[in-house]
Design a protein around this motif. Structure first.
Motif, short mmCIF file in Angstrom:
data_model
loop_
_atom_site.label_atom_id
_atom_site.label_comp_id
_atom_site.label_asym_id
_atom_site.label_seq_id
_atom_site.Cartn_x
_atom_site.Cartn_y
_atom_site.Cartn_z
N UNK A 64 52.88 -29.29 78.57
CA UNK A 64 52.06 -29.86 77.34
C UNK A 64 51.91 -31.25 77.27
N UNK A 65 53.04 -31.94 77.43
CA UNK A 65 52.98 -33.52 77.53
C UNK A 65 52.32 -34.16 78.61
N UNK A 66 52.24 -33.45 79.91
CA UNK A 66 51.57 -33.88 80.86
C UNK A 66 49.96 -33.59 80.76
N UNK A 99 58.39 -43.44 81.02
CA UNK A 99 58.62 -42.25 81.80
C UNK A 99 57.26 -41.87 82.58
N UNK A 100 55.95 -42.30 81.86
CA UNK A 100 54.81 -41.67 82.70
C UNK A 100 54.72 -42.36 84.07
N UNK A 123 59.76 -37.06 82.28
CA UNK A 123 61.05 -36.88 81.73
C UNK A 123 61.02 -37.21 80.09
N UNK A 124 61.73 -36.40 79.29
CA UNK A 124 61.89 -36.37 77.89
C UNK A 124 63.30 -36.18 77.62
N UNK A 134 52.84 -43.66 73.15
CA UNK A 134 53.31 -45.17 73.16
C UNK A 134 54.88 -45.09 73.82
N UNK A 135 55.70 -44.37 73.54
CA UNK A 135 57.04 -44.37 74.21
C UNK A 135 57.28 -43.97 75.36
N UNK A 136 56.18 -43.03 75.96
CA UNK A 136 56.08 -42.52 77.36
C UNK A 136 55.35 -43.69 78.26
N UNK A 137 54.56 -44.73 77.73
CA UNK A 137 54.05 -45.55 78.45
C UNK A 137 54.71 -47.02 78.54
#
Length: 322
Positions: A64-66, A99-100, A123-124, A134-137
């Motif tokens: 889902x995230x990807x 993480x992205x 990764x989460x 935004x936290x993943x970028x």
């Protein structure tokens, strides 16, 4: 081994739709529409990319995230491709500390979109509570490169990632790099089982004659639009959505064309890239394998296989005396 492969035909692992009829209907619904508002003061584009995002997800084998991250980038690139012509293409590149790590997506004037994430799976530390990416970028940069057929060199612009939100960062790119007020709305709808049921985007861009009051009001109208993922889950018509929500701005549709997940890679092109390897590397692969050698295109994740005999022929063609 992964390699960037261009041109030819890709392999779609799972065409969207359970039957041929459903696949054809889904292909017909995936379209991009170009329109004008306020007597041409604002240019707009809307697209339904449900099939595109689902086929991209299947080929890249994403969660889902990807799917959310790369799918939004596909929708954004698709919208930005509306101004291209002939053999023009546009590429988006996000490079970030989160993480992205980054992504690359490109689209051409034919509405063909392809691209990949640099870090899969993403990764989460904990389950996602919402769709805030935004936290993943984290910190980073967005680069936009236009490859125009009649230009001697590509045009490239680069801005700092300000929001960690693909729609907002694309709008910021246009405002910062090209001084054009722009608004994006990118949306992907998942059902309770994590399946994508709808995906779409809309893009508005002010022309030089547009006043600040007009651009501000339209930007807010884009923000207030209903979820496009939800709209296209219900198989609503994109043109009706624009007509209903922008009726006060006299929308006028100019053109429409397909939008599709498509990559132009093939076995022959990948084979020619193998021949470019240094002699020692090619000899090592020929002698030690693994067999068959599998090479994947970054952009669509299509796998190409080369048997031991294929590698011997490739080596022999390039180095006939060794």
């Amino acid at each position: 081994i992964k390699i960037d492969a261009y041109f030819g035909l890709m392999q779609k692992k799972k065409p969207y739709g359970d039957t041929l009829k459903e696949q054809l209907l889904a292909g017909a619904r995936d379209r991009l529409y170009i329109f004008l508002l306020a007597d041409g003061a604002v240019r707009g584009v809307i697209l339904n990319g449900t099939r595109m995002v689902n086929e991209m997800r299947a080929n890249h084998e994403q969660g889902i995230l990807e799917t959310l991250v790369l799918g939004r980038a596909y929708l954004g690139a698709g919208l930005m491709s509306a101004g291209l012509k002939s053999d023009d293409r546009i590429a988006l590149q996000f490079d970030c500390s989160g993480p992205i790590k980054g992504l690359v997506v490109e689209a051409n004037a034919f509405g063909e979109v392809r691209g990949f994430l640099k870090n899969v799976p993403i990764p989460m530390d904990k389950p996602m509570e919402d769709f805030d990416l935004s936290p993943f970028f984290g910190a980073g940069f967005l680069s936009v490169t236009k490859y125009l057929e009649d230009a001697k060199h590509p045009f490239s612009g680069k801005v700092i990632l300000k929001y960690g939100n693909i729609a907002q960062d694309l709008a910021n790119y246009y405002l910062t790099s090209e001084q054009i007020p722009t608004a994006f709305n990118l949306s992907i709808k998942f059902d309770r089982n994590g399946r994508v049921t709808g995906a779409g985007g809309v893009f508005l861009q002010a022309m030089p004659q547009a006043g600040e009051k007009l651009t501000d009001s339209l930007e807010q109208r884009v923000i207030d639009l209903p979820s496009l993922g939800e709209v296209f889950t219900q198989e609503n018509d994109p043109q009706n959505l624009i007509a209903d929500n922008f009726r006060n701005y006299s929308p006028r549709f100019l053109a429409d064309h397909r939008i599709e997940f498509m990559c132009h890679c093939n076995q022959s092109r990948v084979r020619s890239l193998l021949m470019l390897l240094p002699i020692e590397d090619l000899k090592d692969i020929r002698d030690k394998g693994p067999f068959p050698l599998e090479m994947r295109c970054h952009y669509c994740n299509t796998a190409y296989h080369f048997a031991k005999e294929d590698l011997r022929k490739i080596y022999g063609q390039r180095y006939p005396n060794n």
